[in-house]
Each structure stands twice: as C-alpha cells, then as structure tokens.
Scaffold this motif. Structure first.
Motif, short mmCIF file in Angstrom:
data_model
loop_
_atom_site.label_atom_id
_atom_site.label_comp_id
_atom_site.label_asym_id
_atom_site.label_seq_id
_atom_site.Cartn_x
_atom_site.Cartn_y
_atom_site.Cartn_z
N THR A 46 34.38 -24.37 10.94
CA THR A 46 34.22 -23.70 12.23
C THR A 46 32.77 -23.31 12.48
N ARG A 47 31.89 -23.59 11.50
CA ARG A 47 30.51 -23.11 11.59
C ARG A 47 29.47 -24.22 11.66
N ALA A 48 29.74 -25.35 11.02
CA ALA A 48 28.77 -26.46 11.02
C ALA A 48 29.51 -27.78 10.88
N ASN A 49 29.00 -28.79 11.56
CA ASN A 49 29.57 -30.13 11.46
C ASN A 49 28.87 -30.89 10.34
N PRO A 50 29.58 -31.19 9.26
CA PRO A 50 28.91 -31.84 8.11
C PRO A 50 28.49 -33.28 8.41
N TYR A 51 29.05 -33.89 9.45
CA TYR A 51 28.74 -35.27 9.77
C TYR A 51 27.54 -35.39 10.71
N ALA A 54 25.04 -30.28 12.67
CA ALA A 54 24.79 -29.40 13.81
C ALA A 54 25.64 -28.16 13.67
N LYS A 55 25.09 -27.03 14.09
CA LYS A 55 25.88 -25.80 14.10
C LYS A 55 26.99 -25.91 15.12
N ILE A 56 28.09 -25.26 14.84
CA ILE A 56 29.21 -25.26 15.76
C ILE A 56 29.22 -23.94 16.52
N THR A 57 29.30 -24.04 17.83
CA THR A 57 29.39 -22.87 18.70
C THR A 57 30.69 -22.97 19.49
N PRO A 58 31.04 -21.95 20.25
CA PRO A 58 32.25 -22.07 21.09
C PRO A 58 32.21 -23.26 22.03
N TYR A 59 31.00 -23.77 22.33
CA TYR A 59 30.89 -24.87 23.28
C TYR A 59 31.11 -26.24 22.65
N ASN A 60 31.00 -26.32 21.31
CA ASN A 60 31.23 -27.62 20.69
C ASN A 60 32.33 -27.57 19.63
N GLU A 72 25.96 -30.73 22.11
CA GLU A 72 25.97 -30.47 20.68
C GLU A 72 25.18 -29.21 20.34
N GLY A 73 25.58 -28.56 19.21
CA GLY A 73 24.91 -27.35 18.78
C GLY A 73 23.56 -27.64 18.13
N GLN A 80 20.76 -26.77 4.80
CA GLN A 80 21.24 -25.65 5.61
C GLN A 80 22.72 -25.78 5.90
N CYS A 81 23.17 -26.99 6.18
CA CYS A 81 24.59 -27.22 6.45
C CYS A 81 25.43 -26.90 5.22
#
Length: 282
Positions: A46-51, A54-60, A72-73, A80-81
């Motif tokens: 729910t926090r970062a896309n490992p693929y 990118a950070k995950i926000t409510p918008y992505n 994309e975040g 960092q991920c």
C-alpha cells in the motif's frame, strides 16, 4: 553387553541441519512477470510499487476512488523502495504477535532479514519459548513423555545402565511422538507461529543418564532449526496469499530486483527428566 556412552544422539529428523538448498531458502530467483502471472502478486504494497519503483498515494492505489486521477506517484530508488516495504512488513507483523514475551521477535527477525545478508539468527526468547514448550507439553505424544517411557522400559535396572543395543528404542519412541512445533492455537497470536511455526530439523541428544536404585535422572538436549523464508508452495496457498504480510515478504525475498536472503533460525534447550522404575507410563 555394551552400555550406552554419553552424550549420545538419539534422534535426528530426515531433514538435515544447515540445508541451504531447501526450497524456502531461495532468493532473487523470480521475475516481475512470474510474480504477477504465476502468483498473482499485483497488489503487493500500500506504500510503494516494487515493479515501477514509485510511491503509492491515494491517487495511484487501485482500490481508491481517486485512482488514475493524478498519474503515477513519486519515483524512488530500489533501495528506498525496499526500505519502505520492510517498514510495511514490520507494521503488518503486529497482527500475528499481539501479546506474550515473544511479541518483539518477529520485528527483530524481519530486520535481520533486511540487514544480515542471510546470517543465522539466534535469540534467548526463541530458546525460552522452545524450553517452555517442551516442559509444558503434557500430552502423551510429547517427546519428553516418550523418552521417559522408553527409559523406564529399557534401562537395565539390575546392572544400572542403558544398553547400546536398546538405543533404537529411544529413537522409535521419539518418532512415534510429536516434535516441539509452534502450531498450537496460542501460537497464532503470541508471535511464535509467525516466527517459527513448523520446524525444519531437530536433533535430540541424551547428554547423561544416572541410575541409582530404582530411579534415574537424565539430561536431554534439543537442537532445533527452522528457516525464515517462503517457498512457492507457501505463497500459492490462499491462507498465505490473502495476507499482504506474506505478499510483501515473498516479493522482498524472491523478486530478482530485491533478493533479500532468508536465514536459519537456531534454537536449543536442555531439560532434565527424573523418574523411577515403578512409575506408570504417561
């Protein structure tokens, strides 16, 4: 007739100690395509896309009503991920360790996976949990009960020793019982089910046996090893795959862009058995 010499290993599991070739010890061996196609690991964090890193926000976040409205975040590095995923991994572990002295173990083991590059792990809380389990298992299938009964039945009470030829009876007795594992109901909540649960290898050694008149005192040593790692059978089961905790764990371990190494969890306990010739079987 030869008397048994001590210390004497009386039981070993078929699984061997330090088996780094075991399926749950693999790491960094799966591609993004395999993780998505074979294991359906699309919604990992729910926090970062490992693929996409990118950070995950409510918008992505796919389940959000705002999904897609702002693209994309924020882009992040692979390091960092991984750090974000490990923080989430630790936070998600709280569900499995609600109480007991063993509660802190899971977070320490996750951090060990993050920073120790596969080095073995040992902790006094694990050893305390193992010893408590062995001593407090009062079922007829407990290994201590089985050993105790085998000693009563096979000690040469006349000559005050245990014969080498009867060592097999101790192994058979242990084999017919249940080795100490953390798969009890309380282990679902006390932190031991998630840190150890089942075990990989167990060696049991009779360190000493003293016989006097119609009683005996034996010292028994347990050496137990588990793997802190997931194999493909684990993540393929709904029981595991439904929890984000295991999805994050599997990606951190098995994704070829991360490849954090699983490790051996080592535990040992020494316990004493006291009994008598005329004692009834448990």
């Amino acid at each position: 007739m030869t008397a048994l010499q001590f210390p004497c290993t009386i039981f070993q599991t078929q699984n061997r100690m330090d088996d780094y070739s075991a399926k749950d010890m693999r790491c960094g061996d799966l591609s993004e395509s395999q993780l998505k196609t074979h294991f359906h690991l699309l919604d990992v964090s729910t926090r970062a896309n490992p693929y996409t890193l990118a950070k995950i926000t409510p918008y992505n976040q796919p389940q959000s009503m705002f999904y897609g409205s702002r693209g994309e975040g924020q882009k992040i590095t692979r390091q960092q991920c991984a750090a974000i995923l490990f923080d989430e991994f630790r936070d998600l572990s709280r569900t499995f360790a609600l109480y007991s002295p063993y509660k802190p173990l899971i977070k320490q083991m996750i951090t060990h996976m993050q920073k120790a590059n596969g080095a073995p792990f040992r902790h006094m809380l694990l050893e305390s949990a193992l010893k408590d389990h062995i001593l407090n298992d009062r079922t007829e299938n407990s290994t201590l009960s089985k050993i105790k009964n085998a000693l009563i039945e096979n000690i040469d009470w006349v000559n005050k020793h245990y014969l080498e030829k009867d060592k097999v009876e101790l192994r058979k007795a242990i084999f017919s019982g249940k080795l100490p594992k953390f798969d009890r109901f309380q282990d679902n909540f006390n932190g031991m089910g998630i840190t150890v649960h089942d075990t990989w290898a167990t060696h049991i050694t009779l360190k000493s046996l003293h016989i006097s008149n119609d009683s005996y005192r034996a010292v028994v040593y347990y050496n137990v090893q588990d793997h802190f790692g997931l194999d493909v059978d684990d993540i393929s089961k709904f029981m595991f795959n439904q929890f984000r905790f295991f999805r994050v764990w599997f990606v951190l371990q098995r994704y070829n862009q991360f490849g954090f190494r699983p490790f051996m969890t080592n535990m040992e306990a020494t316990v004493e058995i006291i009994g008598g010739r005329n004692e009834s079987k448990n």
